[in-house]
Design a protein around this motif. Structure first.
Motif, short mmCIF file in Angstrom:
data_model
loop_
_atom_site.label_atom_id
_atom_site.label_comp_id
_atom_site.label_asym_id
_atom_site.label_seq_id
_atom_site.Cartn_x
_atom_site.Cartn_y
_atom_site.Cartn_z
N ASP A 1 64.51 -62.43 13.77
CA ASP A 1 64.26 -62.24 15.19
C ASP A 1 63.64 -60.84 15.32
O ASP A 1 64.36 -59.83 15.26
N ASN A 2 62.32 -60.79 15.45
CA ASN A 2 61.64 -59.50 15.48
C ASN A 2 62.04 -58.67 16.69
O ASN A 2 62.09 -57.44 16.63
N ALA A 3 62.35 -59.33 17.79
CA ALA A 3 62.74 -58.60 19.00
C ALA A 3 64.07 -57.88 18.80
O ALA A 3 64.30 -56.81 19.39
N LYS A 4 64.92 -58.46 17.99
CA LYS A 4 66.24 -57.87 17.73
C LYS A 4 66.28 -57.12 16.41
O LYS A 4 67.33 -56.59 16.04
N ASN A 5 65.15 -57.10 15.68
CA ASN A 5 65.11 -56.45 14.36
C ASN A 5 66.24 -56.95 13.47
O ASN A 5 66.94 -56.16 12.81
N THR A 6 66.42 -58.25 13.45
CA THR A 6 67.54 -58.84 12.72
C THR A 6 67.06 -59.98 11.84
O THR A 6 66.24 -60.80 12.26
#
Length: 132
Positions: free
Chosen positions: A72-77
């Motif tokens: 999840d790029n938005a969450k850097n996860t």
């Protein structure tokens, strides 16, 4: 630069599911590999699933169809969804990244890495125990 922090490990019964997470802070402009590795007691560290900068993923044969890597790029996860686990999946699981990976490296990490070579930066690991 990269900082990796894993979470989500624990004990699970054979046949069950578990999801690992890796909070990944990356600073790179080039190609990279990021993925999951594991080390069972008395064994070499091995690749499990690795994802490329373009989103393509590679898996070692023993986890294909059971594990899924995603990010999840938005969450850097980064995640590792594990299904149908068995006692052979018991290991310390590590999130790791190579920020200077040439083409083809990600697949090598997932399928052939055995503890040496490469240029990986490691997280601290999270323990997964599968009971029969």
């Amino acid at each position: 630069q990269v900082q990796l922090v894993e979470s989500g490990g624990g004990s699970v019964q054979s046949g069950g599911s578990l999801r690992l997470s890796c909070a990944a802070s990356l600073s790179t402009r080039g190609g990279y590999c990021i993925g999951w590795f594991r080390q069972a007691p008395g064994k070499e560290r091995e690749g499990v699933a690795v994802i490329n900068v373009d989103g393509s993923s590679s898996y070692r044969d023993s986890v294909k169809g059971r594990f899924t890597i995603s990010r999840d790029n938005a969450k850097n996860t980064l995640y590792l969804q594990m299904h149908t686990v068995n006692p052979e999946d018991t290991a310390m699981y590590y999130c790791a990244a190579d920020l200077s990976a040439p083409p083809g490296t990600c697949a090598w990490y997932a399928r052939e890495y055995s503890g040496t070579g490469g240029a990986l930066t490691w997280g601290q690991g999270t323990l997964v125990i599968v009971s029969s």
